[in-house]
Design a protein around this motif. Structure first.
Motif, PDB file in Angstrom:
ATOM      1  N   THR A   1      20.133  97.600  30.787  1.00 17.95           N
ATOM      2  CA  THR A   1      20.318  97.350  29.356  1.00 17.95           C
ATOM      3  C   THR A   1      19.807  95.963  28.979  1.00 17.95           C
ATOM      4  OG1 THR A   1      22.267  98.735  29.494  1.00 17.95           O
ATOM      5  CG2 THR A   1      22.034  97.402  27.509  1.00 17.95           C
ATOM      6  N   CYS A   2      18.973  95.915  27.941  1.00 14.93           N
ATOM      7  CA  CYS A   2      18.470  94.630  27.459  1.00 14.93           C
ATOM      8  C   CYS A   2      19.545  93.902  26.676  1.00 14.93           C
ATOM      9  CB  CYS A   2      17.249  94.857  26.572  1.00 14.93           C
ATOM     10  SG  CYS A   2      15.821  95.419  27.504  1.00 14.93           S
ATOM     11  N   ASP A   3      19.343  92.589  26.467  1.00 15.17           N
ATOM     12  CA  ASP A   3      20.317  91.802  25.717  1.00 15.17           C
ATOM     13  C   ASP A   3      20.175  92.017  24.214  1.00 15.17           C
ATOM     14  OD1 ASP A   3      21.276  90.582  28.071  1.00 15.17           O
ATOM     15  OD2 ASP A   3      19.541  89.244  28.066  1.00 15.17           O
ATOM     16  N   LEU A   4      18.928  92.200  23.784  1.00 17.02           N
ATOM     17  CA  LEU A   4      18.677  92.263  22.341  1.00 17.02           C
ATOM     18  C   LEU A   4      17.387  93.042  22.095  1.00 17.02           C
ATOM     19  CD1 LEU A   4      19.315  91.131  19.412  1.00 17.02           C
ATOM     20  CD2 LEU A   4      17.781  89.242  19.968  1.00 17.02           C
ATOM     21  N   THR A   5      17.390  93.813  21.031  1.00 14.18           N
ATOM     22  CA  THR A   5      16.153  94.440  20.567  1.00 14.18           C
ATOM     23  C   THR A   5      15.958  94.075  19.103  1.00 14.18           C
ATOM     24  OG1 THR A   5      16.182  96.263  22.145  1.00 14.18           O
ATOM     25  CG2 THR A   5      15.004  96.637  20.083  1.00 14.18           C
ATOM     26  N   ILE A   6      14.793  93.510  18.821  1.00 15.59           N
ATOM     27  CA  ILE A   6      14.466  93.184  17.428  1.00 15.59           C
ATOM     28  C   ILE A   6      13.673  94.363  16.875  1.00 15.59           C
ATOM     29  CG2 ILE A   6      13.371  91.524  15.881  1.00 15.59           C
ATOM     30  CD1 ILE A   6      13.761  89.396  17.996  1.00 15.59           C
ATOM     31  N   THR A   7      14.221  94.999  15.878  1.00 16.74           N
ATOM     32  CA  THR A   7      13.604  96.227  15.354  1.00 16.74           C
ATOM     33  C   THR A   7      12.974  95.969  13.996  1.00 16.74           C
ATOM     34  OG1 THR A   7      15.620  96.855  14.206  1.00 16.74           O
ATOM     35  CG2 THR A   7      15.356  97.664  16.459  1.00 16.74           C
ATOM     36  N   ASN A   8      12.164  96.948  13.596  1.00 12.70           N
ATOM     37  CA  ASN A   8      11.681  96.991  12.213  1.00 12.70           C
ATOM     38  C   ASN A   8      10.937  95.709  11.822  1.00 12.70           C
ATOM     39  OD1 ASN A   8      11.333  97.947   9.632  1.00 12.70           O
ATOM     40  ND2 ASN A   8      13.372  97.315   8.925  1.00 12.70           N
ATOM     41  N   VAL A   9      10.002  95.317  12.674  1.00 11.08           N
ATOM     42  CA  VAL A   9       9.188  94.137  12.336  1.00 11.08           C
ATOM     43  C   VAL A   9       7.705  94.497  12.359  1.00 11.08           C
ATOM     44  CG1 VAL A   9      10.832  92.464  13.279  1.00 11.08           C
ATOM     45  CG2 VAL A   9       9.043  93.385  14.759  1.00 11.08           C
ATOM     46  N   ASN A  10       6.931  93.683  11.693  1.00 11.71           N
ATOM     47  CA  ASN A  10       5.479  93.750  11.774  1.00 11.71           C
ATOM     48  C   ASN A  10       5.013  92.596  12.643  1.00 11.71           C
ATOM     49  OD1 ASN A  10       4.263  95.960  10.172  1.00 11.71           O
ATOM     50  ND2 ASN A  10       5.637  95.109   8.600  1.00 11.71           N
ATOM     51  N   LEU A  11       4.549  92.946  13.824  1.00  6.91           N
ATOM     52  CA  LEU A  11       4.130  91.915  14.779  1.00  6.91           C
ATOM     53  C   LEU A  11       2.813  91.296  14.333  1.00  6.91           C
ATOM     54  CD1 LEU A  11       4.591  90.619  17.650  1.00  6.91           C
ATOM     55  CD2 LEU A  11       3.009  92.345  18.497  1.00  6.91           C
ATOM     56  N   PHE A  12       2.777  89.972  14.274  1.00  5.68           N
ATOM     57  CA  PHE A  12       1.490  89.280  14.136  1.00  5.68           C
ATOM     58  C   PHE A  12       1.034  88.962  15.547  1.00  5.68           C
ATOM     59  CE2 PHE A  12      -0.837  85.094  13.251  1.00  5.68           C
ATOM     60  CZ  PHE A  12      -2.041  85.746  13.052  1.00  5.68           C
ATOM     61  N   ASN A  13       0.068  89.754  16.012  1.00  4.75           N
ATOM     62  CA  ASN A  13      -0.430  89.560  17.370  1.00  4.75           C
ATOM     63  C   ASN A  13      -1.470  88.438  17.348  1.00  4.75           C
ATOM     64  OD1 ASN A  13      -1.887  89.770  19.840  1.00  4.75           O
ATOM     65  ND2 ASN A  13      -1.031  91.817  20.112  1.00  4.75           N
ATOM     66  N   VAL A  14      -1.088  87.289  17.918  1.00  2.00           N
ATOM     67  CA  VAL A  14      -1.968  86.115  17.838  1.00  2.00           C
ATOM     68  C   VAL A  14      -3.146  86.198  18.809  1.00  2.00           C
ATOM     69  CG1 VAL A  14      -0.201  84.559  16.932  1.00  2.00           C
ATOM     70  CG2 VAL A  14      -0.460  84.828  19.416  1.00  2.00           C
ATOM     71  N   ILE A  15      -3.105  87.145  19.725  1.00  2.00           N
ATOM     72  CA  ILE A  15      -4.256  87.340  20.621  1.00  2.00           C
ATOM     73  C   ILE A  15      -5.356  88.105  19.891  1.00  2.00           C
ATOM     74  CG2 ILE A  15      -5.080  88.429  22.759  1.00  2.00           C
ATOM     75  CD1 ILE A  15      -2.209  88.191  23.823  1.00  2.00           C
ATOM     76  N   THR A  16      -4.973  89.245  19.316  1.00  2.00           N
ATOM     77  CA  THR A  16      -5.982  90.118  18.710  1.00  2.00           C
ATOM     78  C   THR A  16      -6.133  89.874  17.216  1.00  2.00           C
ATOM     79  OG1 THR A  16      -4.323  91.832  18.282  1.00  2.00           O
ATOM     80  CG2 THR A  16      -5.478  91.923  20.402  1.00  2.00           C
ATOM     81  N   ASP A  17      -5.259  89.041  16.654  1.00  2.00           N
ATOM     82  CA  ASP A  17      -5.271  88.783  15.206  1.00  2.00           C
ATOM     83  C   ASP A  17      -5.077  90.080  14.412  1.00  2.00           C
ATOM     84  OD1 ASP A  17      -5.445  87.531  12.788  1.00  2.00           O
ATOM     85  OD2 ASP A  17      -7.447  86.722  13.067  1.00  2.00           O
ATOM     86  N   GLU A  18      -4.086  90.856  14.845  1.00  2.00           N
ATOM     87  CA  GLU A  18      -3.743  92.095  14.142  1.00  2.00           C
ATOM     88  C   GLU A  18      -2.282  92.034  13.705  1.00  2.00           C
ATOM     89  OE1 GLU A  18      -5.730  95.807  16.344  1.00  2.00           O
ATOM     90  OE2 GLU A  18      -4.603  94.499  17.686  1.00  2.00           O
ATOM     91  N   ILE A  19      -1.933  92.904  12.802  1.00  2.00           N
ATOM     92  CA  ILE A  19      -0.521  93.062  12.396  1.00  2.00           C
ATOM     93  C   ILE A  19      -0.171  94.543  12.484  1.00  2.00           C
ATOM     94  CG2 ILE A  19       1.079  92.938  10.437  1.00  2.00           C
ATOM     95  CD1 ILE A  19      -0.463  90.402   9.568  1.00  2.00           C
TER      96      ILE A  19
END
Lengths: 591, 591
Positions: free
Chosen positions: B21-39
């Motif tokens: 079991t993980c400690d925390l899950t952050i849900t319902n977000v739009n990831l800004f991927n700084v490697i690929t410059d995508e969202i």
């Protein structure tokens, strides 16, 4: 990390200031600045092998230099970096490879000597490092992580544990851990792989990945395990998932595989390419002569839809940053003067190549006279004492079996690219042996241990493409036991004997007993010939082979028949292996 | 290099695979991927402070987690990294700074404790490291390279040679060498600077640069010397030349300086920004409260013409790569869970900030209850035994001089931003002292050694802006001797006595003898108060100061009056110094 040895900083500063005379100034060029992605005119001053000044814009003072090289308005950019290559696959020694690829603009390679390591262990790795030291090409070594590729499915010439990895990581020129192919071991935290990877983690060394089709939760676990790159992606979605998850993607287009169209689609979908670099992986001498080296991969990817300038950035600054090199991959003061002049960003052979500021090639021609600098007395690694006569190539049915037909798991093609599976067939038995003479689509394949273990496996392959004669080879990833494909034990024995005598290679025998051989006496993997000569030998053997086949078989067709980590049925010295299940497959089916 | 301490890799792999079991899950977000410059949308699983899985696209399995945090569709991106900051300039301790800036999304800072090093030597550096250990903010230290800033022009509280640098580079948390400000020493290969920089080169450590207006051949020589970055550029051409020559550019917008429009023009001219990152350098508590931290710099540069998304990449992945961190600056499996949720890429305060997966701030409010974790008993560093009475602030003419006027080199403004020069003026002499009472545009400035050397210098400044009373401060880069600006020795003595009693700070005294003080008992540079309290103290002192001045003087106006490496005339405890010439300037002119 520095690619170059210690420099005389005080002298270089003086050269930058114009206080002492530089060795060379390259004039009249258009610099492709891979940091800013700009092109502008400049002059570059070189001293002691380093770039000391890039004079452009307002800094137009006259050079204080011994020599000028007129760039004739061409583009000047850094030498290319091959992120991942098995030198052994080129069939050349490290120093001969240097002379072959430097004219194509490659100035640095990061090698994984895991082929020779499987054959000769650390002795082989040391040979590769020693031999490379004489080359102009900068060669850095990653310690082979998976020797042998699997633990209980084959017998190679060596077996590395964390002890050997630790030893190698301390060697001069070894900068990290090579492709961690046992992704299952990493994901499941197997004792062996964890202890191996830990060596690199503890020393803060680069860890190269290798995880075809690994995805989702498994990919996350693999990345947590340490590997930072992958050159094994073949689909668009695979590339996208990996790079989005922080993996460096090494574009590949090797002699064995080309997925460039899929990969290019993925790269074009993302907006930033800084985690993309380029490698050749497995490329043999003939392909180098024909297609070039990293420039050839660039050409292929341009055709597949990527932009030339982007690709040159991938093969220079991106590769250098992936590995943490701080003195190659960029043209700027303090960097090594590894550079090339090109007419266009199209993957063509460069007009001129400089390494450490020395002009080493022009118009595809290697200019230095450093042929055959190294002489080595290497032992013959082909030890196949279990083969004493033709009879040893008979495929005998199990003791006591006395019916006139037997159910056999025949290795057949799947719809995939290279992969195979097994299919049950009933085959006639004659004199206690399986007889395939009635079905020309079948051949025998023998994988014969060549390290003194006296193992061998004989199985039946369907639709291999060999119509007559035999094809034998000591190049068979990764354990490099000898594979012999044949219809008749007579030719098989002849081919085997020939390879034993010359220390390994690829041998083709026709039904009349006429042989042609690519001699690879160094570990059964490499020739001492230069690129052109070994290519001619390859060409000659290929021609003979073509006469015996349907055209689909080439001299390296047996090279991937024994790779136990492929998602395929392969043949090892210990039996038929299902790579997907990491388990043996029965050759004779018990109904 | 890893920012995080050793992780339990086996456990993290299991968490990635959903097996524990993980400690925390952050849900319902739009990831800004700084490697690929995508969202794109995703969920992020966190275990033991690390990101173990970024589930997006096809990997939509349900999380195995203890807790959820609903991201409400906001952008999730890595925490911000400040590439270069002097914590002392904030007037807060490292741990108080942490509580102040973490709510703005900053999760890592790379500090240069050269202010306290000038005052207390290695003892001060150790205090900064110790104190930072209790903070949630990741704080890494660069060893101050230029303590004192110059060798023979001032007396600081410490003098570092390569021995001290070597000692510091071995300390836990010290990751490189801080801004090598003595660019002249580097360019000319001075013995002292070379031996200091060599320590970092030999240990393959990051070397931070600092070279305002250095250009052409000098820039090339400086780069060869080792420094890889600069945060001191102020013109468009300066930025372009530096980045084109391989230098990492740290965008800055500090309390002392803003050249963001020029710098933004340069950045917009180039096509690739991977060598651009962000820093604050010198920013004090009040500005942090008002403008934020790195997010505030981002806001400023958006206004100056750069794109928000690009700036967030600069402050995350670019900064991490500049320093060679392999576990911060990116959201991917195996990286530290330092993240923030923002509504837009506009530099606003983030909605939520996570460090090591712990929610530490929401809507600008620091959520943890870790106030005042550290207690230190630090010595009073203000040792000014040479000041015994008001008379010590009289500006005496040379012994034996008996005319009623004297030629003085008065320090006057140039047309530049902050710089000053000298101008000869004849001033009256009264009772053996220079008398400026007839010219309200003049003041006395005394720089008074506070480390027991008993030096002091008194000079005349014109157009400083102080109309009456006195302003005294123990914050005076870099040696931090005490500066006192005054019309009348009486107020000067009072201000000096007050600062001596409280261990340093900034003191304003009006002609009636009423005092207000920013108390900075830690090395005369830092308060033990939190950001809001110290800001109130600053505000109060500033208000009193404003009544005494023409509006151009603020509480830190004296802080750059003594920086001997500025291209300006400055005042040190040893005399007036021309920073351009690195030489003393006579105070009294011999006609």
């Amino acid at each position: 990390m520095k690619a170059g040895k210690r420099k005389n900083i005080e002298k270089l500063k003086k050269a930058a200031l114009g206080m002492i005379t530089c060795d060379l100034t390259i004039t009249n060029v258009n610099l492709f600045n891979v940091i800013t992605d700009e092109i502008y005119p400049c002059e570059v001053d070189i001293c002691d092998g380093y770039i000391v000044n890039v004079r452009s814009f307002s800094n137009t003072r006259k050079a204080n230099t011994k020599k000028y090289y007129d760039g004739r308005g061409r583009y000047l950019l850094p030498g290319l970096i091959d992120c991942h290559v098995h030198v052994e696959s080129t069939m050349m020694t490290p120093e001969n490879l240097s002379r072959a690829i430097v004219p194509y603009g490659t100035t640095t390679i990061i090698t994984d000597p895991h082929e020779i390591a499987n054959v000769m262990g650390i002795e082989g790795v040391k040979y590769m490092i020693d031999n490379s030291k004489n080359s102009k090409l900068r060669q850095f070594v990653l310690a082979p992580s998976c020797v042998a590729a699997t633990e209980n499915l084959e017998k190679a010439g060596a077996f590395f544990t964390s002890k050997e990895i630790e030893e190698m990581l301390q060697m001069d020129g070894v900068i990290g851990l090579a492709e961690v192919m046992d992704y299952i071991g990493v994901i499941n935290h197997s004792k062996r792989m964890s202890s191996i990877v830990d060596q690199a983690i503890n020393k803060e060394k680069y860890i190269q990945g290798h995880c075809p089709f690994v995805s989702g939760d498994n990919l996350a676990a693999y990345l947590i395990g340490g590997p930072v790159s992958c050159h094994e992606s073949s689909t668009r979605d695979e590339v996208l998932e990996k790079i989005r998850n922080g993996m460096h993607i090494n574009l590949r287009s090797s002699s064995l595989d080309d997925s460039s169209i899929n990969i290019a689609q993925a790269i074009n979908q993302i907006n930033d390419h800084q985690f993309v670099s380029i490698c050749t992986d497995d490329i043999h001498a003939k392909d180098i002569l024909t297609d070039g080296h990293i420039n050839g991969v660039i050409k292929r990817y341009i055709k597949s839809g990527l932009k030339g300038r982007d690709l040159y950035k991938m093969a220079t600054i991106n590769a250098a940053r992936e590995y943490g090199f701080s003195d190659i991959g960029i043209i700027a003061p303090g960097y090594l003067a590894d550079m090339q002049l090109i007419n266009d960003f199209d993957g063509s052979c460069p007009e001129a190549v400089f390494i450490s500021g020395q002009l080493v090639a022009e118009k595809g021609k290697y200019l230095l006279s450093d042929e055959k600098v190294s002489q080595y007395q290497l032992r013959n690694t082909v030890c196949v004492d279990q083969i004493k006569s033709e009879d040893d190539f008979l495929m005998r049915v199990p003791d006591g079996y006395n019916k006139d037909a037997i159910s056999v798991n025949v290795v057949v093609k799947t719809s995939d690219r290279l992969w195979r599976t097994v299919e049950k067939m009933d085959l006639p038995v004659k004199n206690g042996c399986v007889d395939i003479s009635g079905d020309p689509s079948l051949i025998y394949v023998c994988n014969c241990n060549r390290y003194g273990y006296n193992n061998k496996t004989i199985a039946i392959y369907k639709d291999f493409g060999l119509n007559s004669g035999a094809l034998a080879s000591t190049v068979a990833h990764d354990s490099h036991n000898m594979n012999i494909c044949y219809h008749n034990p007579k030719q098989a024995f002849l081919a085997c004997e020939k390879l034993k005598q010359c220390g390994g290679g690829v041998c083709v025998v026709d039904d009349e007993g006429s042989c042609d051989i690519i001699k690879l006496p160094i570990a059964g993997l490499m020739s001492e010939l230069d690129c052109k000569s070994i290519s001619q030998e390859i060409e000659k053997v290929q021609q003979k082979l073509s006469k015996l086949t349907d055209g689909s078989v080439h001299v390296l067709s047996t090279a991937v028949m024994s790779l136990t980590v492929l998602p395929s049925v392969v043949i090892s010295d210990m039996g038929l292996v299902d790579g997907n299940k990491q388990a043996f497959v029965d050759i004779f089916v018990n109904d």
